[in-house]
Design a protein around this motif. Structure first.
Motif, PDB file in Angstrom:
ATOM      1  N   ALA A 126      -4.845 -88.860  45.856  1.00 48.75           N
ATOM      2  CA  ALA A 126      -3.852 -89.159  46.897  1.00 48.75           C
ATOM      3  C   ALA A 126      -3.558 -87.912  47.722  1.00 48.75           C
ATOM      4  CB  ALA A 126      -2.568 -89.693  46.270  1.00 48.75           C
ATOM      5  N   CYS A 127      -3.738 -86.738  47.116  1.00 48.14           N
ATOM      6  CA  CYS A 127      -3.416 -85.482  47.804  1.00 48.14           C
ATOM      7  C   CYS A 127      -4.607 -84.546  47.965  1.00 48.14           C
ATOM      8  CB  CYS A 127      -2.321 -84.738  47.048  1.00 48.14           C
ATOM      9  SG  CYS A 127      -0.737 -85.591  47.046  1.00 48.14           S
ATOM     10  N   LYS A 132     -17.608 -85.365  46.444  1.00 42.88           N
ATOM     11  CA  LYS A 132     -18.211 -85.846  47.701  1.00 42.88           C
ATOM     12  C   LYS A 132     -18.348 -87.352  47.682  1.00 42.88           C
ATOM     13  CE  LYS A 132     -20.801 -81.682  48.679  1.00 42.88           C
ATOM     14  NZ  LYS A 132     -21.944 -80.981  48.077  1.00 42.88           N
ATOM     15  N   THR A 133     -18.426 -87.920  46.487  1.00 42.87           N
ATOM     16  CA  THR A 133     -18.666 -89.361  46.386  1.00 42.87           C
ATOM     17  C   THR A 133     -17.430 -90.185  46.734  1.00 42.87           C
ATOM     18  OG1 THR A 133     -18.408 -88.953  44.038  1.00 42.87           O
ATOM     19  CG2 THR A 133     -20.637 -89.435  44.810  1.00 42.87           C
ATOM     20  N   GLU A 134     -16.243 -89.655  46.454  1.00 43.79           N
ATOM     21  CA  GLU A 134     -15.017 -90.396  46.806  1.00 43.79           C
ATOM     22  C   GLU A 134     -14.583 -89.991  48.214  1.00 43.79           C
ATOM     23  OE1 GLU A 134     -12.783 -92.997  45.376  1.00 43.79           O
ATOM     24  OE2 GLU A 134     -12.775 -92.733  47.541  1.00 43.79           O
ATOM     25  N   LEU A 144     -10.317 -79.649  46.602  1.00 42.07           N
ATOM     26  CA  LEU A 144     -10.690 -79.011  45.337  1.00 42.07           C
ATOM     27  C   LEU A 144     -12.204 -79.114  45.103  1.00 42.07           C
ATOM     28  CD1 LEU A 144      -7.718 -80.354  43.161  1.00 42.07           C
ATOM     29  CD2 LEU A 144      -7.885 -78.153  44.340  1.00 42.07           C
ATOM     30  N   LEU A 145     -12.916 -79.459  46.174  1.00 36.64           N
ATOM     31  CA  LEU A 145     -14.375 -79.569  46.077  1.00 36.64           C
ATOM     32  C   LEU A 145     -14.967 -78.214  45.662  1.00 36.64           C
ATOM     33  CD1 LEU A 145     -16.172 -82.017  46.760  1.00 36.64           C
ATOM     34  CD2 LEU A 145     -16.525 -81.034  49.016  1.00 36.64           C
ATOM     35  N   VAL A 205     -17.075 -82.727  40.894  1.00 33.05           N
ATOM     36  CA  VAL A 205     -16.355 -81.739  41.706  1.00 33.05           C
ATOM     37  C   VAL A 205     -17.273 -80.558  42.073  1.00 33.05           C
ATOM     38  CG1 VAL A 205     -14.492 -80.012  41.590  1.00 33.05           C
ATOM     39  CG2 VAL A 205     -14.079 -82.349  40.816  1.00 33.05           C
ATOM     40  N   ASN A 206     -18.182 -80.252  41.168  1.00 30.49           N
ATOM     41  CA  ASN A 206     -18.992 -79.034  41.354  1.00 30.49           C
ATOM     42  C   ASN A 206     -20.435 -79.304  41.777  1.00 30.49           C
ATOM     43  OD1 ASN A 206     -16.864 -77.163  40.710  1.00 30.49           O
ATOM     44  ND2 ASN A 206     -16.987 -77.967  38.620  1.00 30.49           N
TER      45      ASN A 206
END
Ligand code: HEC
Length: 207
Positions: A126-127, A132-134, A144-145, A205-206
């Motif tokens: 939400a924040c 990359k997929t979402e 936070l990618l 994420v990474n």
């Protein structure tokens, strides 16, 4: 006549709007509106009542528009840091797949979520952008990618991530991010799963 009356109102609103934008809401009025809304929505269960009362940190942040003087900032950081509980075995990393599910879920603490039928979510997307997929994410918080990769997956960064999710105000008093561990929204195991999501090499994420 009616059209004129309406345009007079519209004009009054238009000219008043800059002043309105600067106006601070009166806390007593906000409290009254929240109390009144409890008549419209299903009343929260008794056990949730304490969460409706602002604690010392929330009050200090609200009273200063989230920028209290340094002495107060330091006091908040100290108090919030003191509320962080650590895993007994010093193991901060859980399962990133469970962490991703928790990051996606906004379940919990809504009037319709009582009695709870499953674990609370963290609603992180939400924040934050996390993978990359979402593609559906909010931008109140920083992206936070690549979080772990950027920090070279260092052990001290793992602990910092745990502390951040457990209690965002310890490092950043008056943060807009909720205090998930200290406010018992998420369990320690769920926070470890989120740390895995942020800090594991194979987490989305990474990538
Ligand atoms: C209501 C919005 C909101 C939600 C929900 C939220 N955050 Fe945050 N988050 C923020 C904001 C704003 C910041 C920047 C200020 C700060 O560091 O406290 C932040 C900062 C962070 C940071 C530090 C980033 C950095 O560059 O150091 C991490 C890590 C983080 N959030 C993880 C999470 C995780 C994991 C979740 C879900 C459990 C989450 N956040 C849920 C708003 C949010």
């Amino acid at each position: 006549m009616r059209i004129i009356a309406i345009s007079v109102v519209a004009l009054a609103l238009l000219t008043a709007s800059p002043a309105l934008a600067q106006q601070k809401p009166d806390p007593a009025k906000v409290d009254a509106a929240v109390k009144a809304s409890l008549k419209t929505f299903p009343a929260p269960p008794e056990v949730w009542q304490p969460r409706l009362d602002a604690d010392e940190t929330m009050r200090a942040c609200a009273a200063s528009d989230n920028s209290p003087p340094k002495a107060v900032v330091d006091a908040i950081a100290k108090r919030e840091r003191g509320s962080i509980e650590y895993p007994a075995d010093g193991q901060f990393i859980g399962d990133w797949k469970k962490g991703e599910a928790t990051a996606q879920s906004g379940y919990g603490l809504r009037s319709t979520d009582y009695p709870a039928t499953r674990a609370n979510g963290g609603n992180c997307y939400a924040c934050h952008q996390l993978s990359k997929t979402e593609v559906s994410y909010g931008t109140i918080g920083p992206s936070l990618l690549g979080y772990g990769k950027l920090r070279e997956f260092k052990a001290d960064e793992v602990k910092i991530a745990y502390e951040k999710v457990y209690n965002s105000h310890a490092a950043f008093p008056c943060s807009l991010m909720p205090r998930f561990g200290s406010n018992k929204v998420l369990t320690m195991d769920q926070i470890k799963d989120l740390v895995a999501l942020l800090m594991s090499k194979d987490s989305p994420v990474n990538q």
